[in-house]
Enzyme design. Structure first.
Site, PDB file in Angstrom:
ATOM      1  N   ASN A   9      -1.445  81.686 -39.691  1.00  0.00           N
ATOM      2  CA  ASN A   9      -2.832  82.181 -39.839  1.00  0.00           C
ATOM      3  C   ASN A   9      -2.556  83.746 -40.368  1.00  0.00           C
ATOM      4  O   ASN A   9      -2.075  84.579 -39.806  1.00  0.00           O
ATOM      5  CB  ASN A   9      -3.191  82.562 -38.423  1.00  0.00           C
ATOM      6  N   TRP A  10      -2.740  83.910 -41.462  1.00  0.00           N
ATOM      7  CA  TRP A  10      -2.684  85.011 -42.310  1.00  0.00           C
ATOM      8  C   TRP A  10      -3.595  86.319 -42.065  1.00  0.00           C
ATOM      9  O   TRP A  10      -3.248  87.460 -42.354  1.00  0.00           O
ATOM     10  CB  TRP A  10      -3.015  84.750 -44.043  1.00  0.00           C
ATOM     11  N   LYS A  11      -4.717  86.057 -41.293  1.00  0.00           N
ATOM     12  CA  LYS A  11      -5.555  87.101 -40.773  1.00  0.00           C
ATOM     13  C   LYS A  11      -6.109  87.747 -41.825  1.00  0.00           C
ATOM     14  O   LYS A  11      -6.246  87.094 -42.904  1.00  0.00           O
ATOM     15  CB  LYS A  11      -5.013  88.013 -39.619  1.00  0.00           C
ATOM     16  N   HIS A  95     -10.705  81.889 -32.365  1.00  0.00           N
ATOM     17  CA  HIS A  95      -9.494  82.705 -32.243  1.00  0.00           C
ATOM     18  C   HIS A  95     -10.038  83.849 -31.286  1.00  0.00           C
ATOM     19  O   HIS A  95     -10.938  84.514 -31.450  1.00  0.00           O
ATOM     20  CB  HIS A  95      -9.040  83.293 -33.462  1.00  0.00           C
ATOM     21  N   GLU A  97      -9.530  87.046 -31.526  1.00  0.00           N
ATOM     22  CA  GLU A  97      -9.793  88.055 -32.313  1.00  0.00           C
ATOM     23  C   GLU A  97     -11.432  87.840 -32.644  1.00  0.00           C
ATOM     24  O   GLU A  97     -11.990  88.795 -32.524  1.00  0.00           O
ATOM     25  CB  GLU A  97      -8.859  88.472 -33.374  1.00  0.00           C
ATOM     26  N   GLY A 233       0.783  84.052 -36.641  1.00  0.00           N
ATOM     27  CA  GLY A 233       0.227  85.212 -37.190  1.00  0.00           C
ATOM     28  C   GLY A 233       1.486  85.861 -38.219  1.00  0.00           C
ATOM     29  O   GLY A 233       1.628  85.542 -39.223  1.00  0.00           O
ATOM     30  N   GLY A 234       1.676  87.115 -37.446  1.00  0.00           N
ATOM     31  CA  GLY A 234       2.635  88.036 -38.265  1.00  0.00           C
ATOM     32  C   GLY A 234       3.861  87.273 -39.127  1.00  0.00           C
ATOM     33  O   GLY A 234       4.051  87.820 -40.322  1.00  0.00           O
TER      34      GLY A 234
END
Ligand code: 13P
Length: 249
Positions: A9-11, A95, A97, A233-234
């Protein structure tokens, strides 16, 4: 055998050049890995360019959210059919967020989940508790409510074409991973909840763990019986990290 999956998940990260460099660095390694599916969920403006970069590889494309509406006067929103135009297979829904920063609730998340499936996208449905909820001992209650709205509105059968991601909010981007046992316990709880409605679907359901998964902790998390992969994520933005996590699955 349940399908195993690692999805990045590159956000809201990346740009045309960085995305290309990242994918050029990871794709040759991922293509050689059997036994699991891999995906990257990228920001909307890069769906088209990433679609081209993924062509002929085994890595699948996903988006990070989607509108619950088919079309219409919804300024700024993106529909399921638009995502399909760019070859998306997956879309993340609910998600934390989105829930916390953009006001999505269990009802809107369920509507997005239903819209995604109606258009043949596979929703990756995120559930998870906050630190405060965990400390109050209501983790299971929260997860139960998050899942219940979806199974009531979409039916338990819908989980045949969905992935669930357990993402404890306190572990996201904090470097604080759930221990393998903490994650496993919640995954078992989720599977039991579904088993009560349909044993076969529960058995076949892919349940990912997300929250500070790194190369250094992926193997022990993925070794747990009910953890079928990760939503990353990161670490999905760092080629060597993401490759190592994909190897671990
Ligand atoms: P991190 O891996 O950066 O903790 O993020 C997890 C996540 O939110 C994936 O959707």
């Amino acid at each position: 055998m349940r399908k195993r999956l690692v999805a990045g998940n590159w956000k809201m990260h990346g740009n045309l050049i960085e995305n290309k460099n990242l994918l050029n660095a990871i794709l040759p390694s991922l293509d050689k890995l059997p036994g699991a599916d891999f995906a990257v969920c990228v920001p909307y403006p890069y769906l088209s360019s990433v679609q081209v970069l993924l062509q002929g590889t085994k890595v699948l494309l996903g988006a990070q959210t989607v509108s619950q509406h088919d079309k219409g006067a919804y300024t700024g929103e993106i529909s399921v059919n638009m995502l399909k135009d760019f070859g998306c297979i997956y879309v993340i829904v609910g998600h934390s967020e989105r829930r916390m920063l953009f006001g999505e609730n269990n009802q809107t998340v369920a509507e997005k989940y239903i819209a995604a499936q109606k258009g043949n996208l596979v929703p990756i449905l995120c559930v998870g508790e906050t630190l405060e909820q965990r400390e109050r001992g209501i983790t299971e209650e929260i997860i139960k409510e998050q899942l219940k709205v979806v199974t009531e509105l979409a039916g338990v059968e819908s989980l045949k074409n969905a992935v669930i991601a357990y993402e404890p909010v306190w572990a996201i981007g904090t470097g604080k991973t759930a221990t393998p046992q903490q994650a496993q316990d919640v995954h078992v709880f989720i599977r039991k909840m579904i088993t009560a409605q349909n044993t076969q679907i529960a058995h076949e359901l892919t349940i990912l763990y997300g929250g500070s998964v790194k190369a250094g902790n992926a193997s022990e998390l993925f070794a747990m019986a009910d953890i079928d992969g990760g939503l990353i994520g990161g670490a999905s933005l760092i080629a060597e990290e993401f490759i190592a996590i994909c190897r671990a699955v």
